[in-house]
Design an enzyme around this catalytic site. Structure first.
Site, PDB file in Angstrom:
ATOM      1  N   GLY A  23      33.297  39.833  25.616  1.00 46.76           N
ATOM      2  CA  GLY A  23      34.180  38.667  25.539  1.00 46.76           C
ATOM      3  C   GLY A  23      35.497  38.985  24.862  1.00 46.76           C
ATOM      4  N   GLY A  61      18.008  43.740  27.609  1.00 46.53           N
ATOM      5  CA  GLY A  61      16.988  44.788  27.702  1.00 46.53           C
ATOM      6  C   GLY A  61      16.547  45.147  29.107  1.00 46.53           C
ATOM      7  N   LEU A  62      17.467  45.036  30.067  1.00 50.48           N
ATOM      8  CA  LEU A  62      17.228  45.560  31.417  1.00 50.48           C
ATOM      9  C   LEU A  62      16.053  44.946  32.172  1.00 50.48           C
ATOM     10  CD1 LEU A  62      17.577  49.227  30.287  1.00 50.48           C
ATOM     11  CD2 LEU A  62      18.933  48.321  32.139  1.00 50.48           C
ATOM     12  N   GLY A 113      36.467  44.110  29.878  1.00 50.63           N
ATOM     13  CA  GLY A 113      36.289  43.803  28.465  1.00 50.63           C
ATOM     14  C   GLY A 113      37.142  42.601  28.097  1.00 50.63           C
ATOM     15  N   LYS A 129      22.989  43.838  38.943  1.00 55.09           N
ATOM     16  CA  LYS A 129      22.406  44.114  37.617  1.00 55.09           C
ATOM     17  C   LYS A 129      21.663  45.452  37.669  1.00 55.09           C
ATOM     18  CE  LYS A 129      20.302  43.088  33.561  1.00 55.09           C
ATOM     19  NZ  LYS A 129      21.047  43.577  32.396  1.00 55.09           N
ATOM     20  N   CYS A 153      21.836  54.497  27.871  1.00 53.16           N
ATOM     21  CA  CYS A 153      20.516  54.555  27.249  1.00 53.16           C
ATOM     22  C   CYS A 153      20.198  55.980  26.800  1.00 53.16           C
ATOM     23  CB  CYS A 153      19.460  54.101  28.237  1.00 53.16           C
ATOM     24  SG  CYS A 153      19.267  55.282  29.537  1.00 53.16           S
ATOM     25  N   ASN A 160      31.479  49.168  28.539  1.00 57.13           N
ATOM     26  CA  ASN A 160      30.241  48.421  28.370  1.00 57.13           C
ATOM     27  C   ASN A 160      30.346  47.722  27.011  1.00 57.13           C
ATOM     28  OD1 ASN A 160      27.537  47.507  28.544  1.00 57.13           O
ATOM     29  ND2 ASN A 160      26.906  49.371  29.617  1.00 57.13           N
ATOM     30  N   THR A 161      29.320  47.016  26.616  1.00 59.13           N
ATOM     31  CA  THR A 161      29.397  46.235  25.372  1.00 59.13           C
ATOM     32  C   THR A 161      29.348  47.138  24.134  1.00 59.13           C
ATOM     33  OG1 THR A 161      27.014  45.929  25.548  1.00 59.13           O
ATOM     34  CG2 THR A 161      28.417  44.144  26.365  1.00 59.13           C
TER      35      THR A 161
END
Ligand code: RRO
Length: 307
Positions: A225, A81-82, A251, A54, A139, A200-201
């Site tokens: 998803g 949020g990390l 993804g 993570k 970010c 990424n999302t």
């Protein structure tokens, strides 16, 4: 047939020998918690060919206020949020446990400025436990306000700042929330990235049906998803057309067939994310399904895209 250790599925990724091409997406599998829950069975049948941790930031973070998740008809939206122990906490507490895993360790890092990313890269440069670094560039840069991964110029400057700091492979985790993802990938490659990972999302939002206000504590969240699989496939294909470095595709992968499609689109490795929340051993199943499909005499034609 088990995919792990099968020479037919072995893959070299940036000089790292992997037993098969399936790894985890950062932040979707807590290997330390899984070790506590499943004991040595996790080590004996580790579901991934490499482990991506993570995201680590320089300072410790609490993460976003709850709620942090919203289920979608074909996926999940998160606004985590990390949360993390910060660099010092990671080095002291998490790294020793993650180094004991039976697969190479890839550490995902995020900085809020180029200097912070440089601090993180330097901190891991001399750590033999770490096989590679993944730079999470989703970010905003606090100096420019621009999301680092949304702008080729920002990525180029970031890479030229951190490339000299380590010989370890640097993987740039691309954000899909950018107008020209292949241009960002190309800028990363030109300034020395060894690989890119995507997607990424995708930014989304849910409203609380009772109040009409944003449901998630972070207001918006990242969609993952099945809902994003076609988008991931298109982005992997277009990035593969733009760069020559290896690609980690992800993804919405929940079947070997989905992994095979990302490989056909240009990926060298495939990461499993949201599916691991439903089934923590999904990575091993997907690797086996992928191996069977590729090995089958009448397989449907998936194969690497000539890289
Ligand atoms: O922690 C998060 O909320 C998060 C991160 Br760092 C990321 O890269 N992607 C995501 O969907 N959530």
């Amino acid at each position: 047939m088990s995919a792990a250790g099968d020479t037919a599925t072995a893959v070299d990724f940036c000089g790292i020998a992997l037993a098969h091409p399936v790894i985890n997406a950062s932040g979707t599998f807590d290997a330390i918690a899984a070790r506590r829950a499943f004991g040595d069975a996790l080590i004996e049948r580790f579901p991934f060919a490499a482990f991506v941790s993570k995201t680590v930031t320089v300072a410790p973070r609490q993460g976003n206020p709850p709620p942090r998740l919203w289920e979608l008809p074909a996926g999940l939206m998160n606004s985590i949020g990390l949360p993390n122990k910060g660099l010092e906490g990671y080095l002291a507490l998490d790294l020793p446990e993650l180094a004991a895993l039976p697969v190479p360790l890839i550490v995902n890092v995020m900085g809020f400025s180029r200097d912070e990313v440089a601090t993180l890269v330097s901190a891991f440069a001399g750590r033999d436990e770490v096989a590679a670094l993944e730079l999470n560039v989703s970010c905003p840069n606090v100096e420019t306000g621009m999301v680092m991964g949304a702008d080729p110029g920002e990525i180029g400057r970031l890479m030229s700042a951190v490339r000299p700091l380590t010989d370890k492979p640097l993987i740039v985790k691309l954000t899909p929330n950018a107008s020209d993802v292949p241009a960002v990938a190309l800028a990363a490659e030109r300034e020395g990235a060894d690989a890119v990972s995507l997607i990424n999302t995708i930014r989304g939002m849910a409203l609380d049906p009772r109040t009409g206000e944003p449901w998630l504590g972070g207001t918006t969240g990242g969609v993952s998803g099945s809902a994003v699989r076609a988008i991931a496939l298109a982005q992997v294909r277009s990035v593969s057309d733009a760069v020559d470095i290896p690609i980690i595709g992800m993804g919405g992968v929940s079947r070997g067939r989905h992994a095979g499609e990302l490989i056909a689109a240009g990926a060298t490795l495939v990461a499993v994310g949201t599916e691991s929340f439903r089934d923590p051993s999904a990575g091993a199943r997907i690797a086996s399904e992928l191996a069977l499909a590729v090995d089958a005499p009448h397989h449907s034609g998936w194969g690497p895209r000539g890289r």
